[in-house]
Design a protein around this motif. Structure first.
Motif, PDB file in Angstrom:
ATOM      1  N   ALA A 246      71.279  17.900  47.904  1.00  0.00           N
ATOM      2  CA  ALA A 246      71.216  17.412  46.523  1.00  0.00           C
ATOM      3  C   ALA A 246      70.501  16.073  46.448  1.00  0.00           C
ATOM      4  O   ALA A 246      69.662  15.852  45.564  1.00  0.00           O
ATOM      5  N   MET A 259      75.853  16.908  40.809  1.00  0.00           N
ATOM      6  CA  MET A 259      76.180  18.206  41.400  1.00  0.00           C
ATOM      7  C   MET A 259      77.690  18.438  41.389  1.00  0.00           C
ATOM      8  O   MET A 259      78.171  19.512  41.012  1.00  0.00           O
ATOM      9  N   LEU A 262      78.987  19.055  37.867  1.00  0.00           N
ATOM     10  CA  LEU A 262      78.758  20.437  37.429  1.00  0.00           C
ATOM     11  C   LEU A 262      79.792  21.371  38.023  1.00  0.00           C
ATOM     12  O   LEU A 262      80.396  22.192  37.312  1.00  0.00           O
ATOM     13  N   SER A 263      80.015  21.257  39.324  1.00  0.00           N
ATOM     14  CA  SER A 263      80.985  22.124  39.993  1.00  0.00           C
ATOM     15  C   SER A 263      82.384  21.947  39.407  1.00  0.00           C
ATOM     16  O   SER A 263      83.073  22.934  39.096  1.00  0.00           O
ATOM     17  N   TYR A 308      65.635  20.663  42.301  1.00  0.00           N
ATOM     18  CA  TYR A 308      67.019  20.276  42.033  1.00  0.00           C
ATOM     19  C   TYR A 308      67.684  21.175  40.994  1.00  0.00           C
ATOM     20  O   TYR A 308      68.840  21.592  41.195  1.00  0.00           O
ATOM     21  N   PRO A 309      67.032  21.550  39.883  1.00  0.00           N
ATOM     22  CA  PRO A 309      67.667  22.482  38.940  1.00  0.00           C
ATOM     23  C   PRO A 309      67.999  23.832  39.571  1.00  0.00           C
ATOM     24  O   PRO A 309      69.027  24.436  39.240  1.00  0.00           O
ATOM     25  N   LEU A 312      71.171  23.407  41.430  1.00  0.00           N
ATOM     26  CA  LEU A 312      72.315  23.360  40.516  1.00  0.00           C
ATOM     27  C   LEU A 312      72.708  24.766  40.051  1.00  0.00           C
ATOM     28  O   LEU A 312      73.907  25.049  39.873  1.00  0.00           O
ATOM     29  N   VAL A 315      74.723  26.133  42.815  1.00  0.00           N
ATOM     30  CA  VAL A 315      76.017  25.458  42.837  1.00  0.00           C
ATOM     31  C   VAL A 315      76.932  26.025  41.755  1.00  0.00           C
ATOM     32  O   VAL A 315      78.139  26.176  41.948  1.00  0.00           O
ATOM     33  N   ALA A 316      76.364  26.358  40.596  1.00  0.00           N
ATOM     34  CA  ALA A 316      77.160  26.939  39.513  1.00  0.00           C
ATOM     35  C   ALA A 316      77.771  28.269  39.943  1.00  0.00           C
ATOM     36  O   ALA A 316      78.962  28.533  39.703  1.00  0.00           O
TER      37      ALA A 316
END
Length: 406
Positions: A246, A259, A262-263, A308-309, A312, A315-316
């Motif tokens: 990240a 990050m 978001l998690s 990076y997006p 993410l 990660v979602a």
């Protein structure tokens, strides 16, 4: 509190109001426990690798030492809680954790880092199994899934706020982050002392080996713990491999905080409602397998994340899988544990995190170093994905008898 003195929700001398007060106290305790950990631990790798110039493998070793010591010695903490009472062990443990986090503020080289991690691990070992055993003892089969869902929702809130606070305090100094995290555990000493009930211990407590004998004869419990080792190998990557990537993709430490936000935000939004909704059609065992498979596939997809997006987005997906695994594994472990030795059973369950998490931290740091120095950036994520899918398959086979929804 002797968490193993009686079956769940049937503790002698404790009325319903006192039991609810103790469970509410444990929810407050959970918030500060998770917030204190989350504001500091994800920043350890970033601080020591980027600010102090240590190798990622060396920091991974330090994280593995904490993981192995804490979860490996959690069995001892659980056995001692069966003998001397859970509240005593929780109070001792949180004080040791506070001292360990405070000493981390002054650890400027690898030996001092290892020492601070070891002290933090010893504290965690003393309070983790008694804390889990207290929940198992104060709930029953009907109330336990809902309580775990609420507890994990609170953990999600704490996990959301913790890294954000940690990143904000990091702008002042890493020492401030360490001391603030230590203060959370010092506060938990007061919470445990004031809100958790104390029970009289039996005049002749059972020998420590008694609980281990019960564990050995519980094959379903042993199989669950064994396959969860592979799950924890995958799960701990959120604290080492994910933050390193990240920061690399985002270009700053702010990317790590976003990050984790978001998690944790996904956890807060979905933890209670999604799990309770899916429980209408799926058992805890099926939800656990589904969640691990989703975590593994999302982690494997990071191999194709060039921005990076895109990270993410992976990660979602990982976070949704984690939402399904956290309360269900706790429910299964508590449901298979013998009420005569809850502390020992919950301590043994920590071995899955000790072995799997320890190996995951070491391998995660080594694989990230190897990926950075070679031409195979996809390698870590492929390995993590394969191990996660193997865990899901093994748990599916081991828990087939528990596949019917409650």
């Amino acid at each position: 509190m002797n968490a193993s003195a009686a079956p769940a929700a049937g503790l002698p001398g404790l009325d319903d109001a006192a039991r609810k007060r103790a469970l509410a106290g444990l929810l407050v305790y959970t918030f500060f426990m998770v917030a204190g950990f989350a504001m500091l631990m994800p920043l350890v790798a970033v601080h020591y690798v980027d600010s102090l110039g240590m190798a990622a493998a060396a920091v991974g070793l330090a994280l593995a030492v904490r993981q192995l010591l804490q979860q490996g010695l959690a069995l001892l903490g659980g056995m001692l809680s069966d003998r001397f009472g859970a509240r005593r062990m929780i109070c001792l443990g949180v004080l040791l954790r506070a001292a360990g986090f405070a000493s981390l503020a002054f650890a400027a080289d690898l030996p001092l880092l290892l020492a601070a991690m070891a002290l933090s691990a010893l504290g965690g070992a003393m309070f983790e199994a008694p804390y889990q055993a207290s929940i198992a003892a104060l709930t029953d089969a009907q109330t336990r899934p809902r309580y775990y869902a609420i507890s994990n929702w609170i953990s999600g809130v704490a996990t959301t706020l913790g890294p954000l606070l940690g990143v904000a305090l990091l702008r002042f100094d890493f020492r401030v982050v360490c001391l603030a995290a230590a203060a959370c555990f010092a506060l938990n000493f007061v919470i445990a002392l004031k809100l958790l009930p104390k029970f009289e211990m039996p005049p002749q407590p059972p020998p420590l080996r008694h609980g281990l004998g019960l564990v050995r004869r519980n094959r379903a419990f042993v199989a669950l713990v064994g396959w969860l080792m592979l799950y924890w190998f995958l799960a701990v990557q959120i604290n080492i491999s994910f933050p390193l990537l990240a920061q690399a993709l985002a270009g700053s430490v702010d990317g790590v905080g976003a990050m984790f936000a978001l998690s944790a935000g996904i956890t807060v939004a979905l933890q209670y409602g999604l799990v309770r909704w899916l429980e209408r059609w799926l058992s805890a065992a099926q939800l656990l397998v589904l969640g691990i498979a989703l975590m593994a596939l999302s982690t494997g997809a990071i191999a194709w994340a060039a921005t990076y997006p895109q990270l993410l987005a992976c990660v979602a997906g990982y976070a949704v899988g984690a939402v399904l695994t956290r309360p269900t594994q706790q429910t299964l472990i508590a449901g298979l544990a013998d009420a005569r030795a809850l502390g020992t059973f919950l301590g043994v369950s920590s071995l899955s995190l000790a072995v799997g998490g320890g190996l995951g931290n070491i391998a995660g740091g080594w694989l990230m170093d190897a990926a950075a120095s070679g031409a195979r950036p996809w390698l870590p994520w492929a390995v993590f994905c394969a191990i996660g899918l193997l865990s899901a398959f093994g748990l599916h086979r081991a828990l087939r008898q528990r596949a019917a929804p409650a």
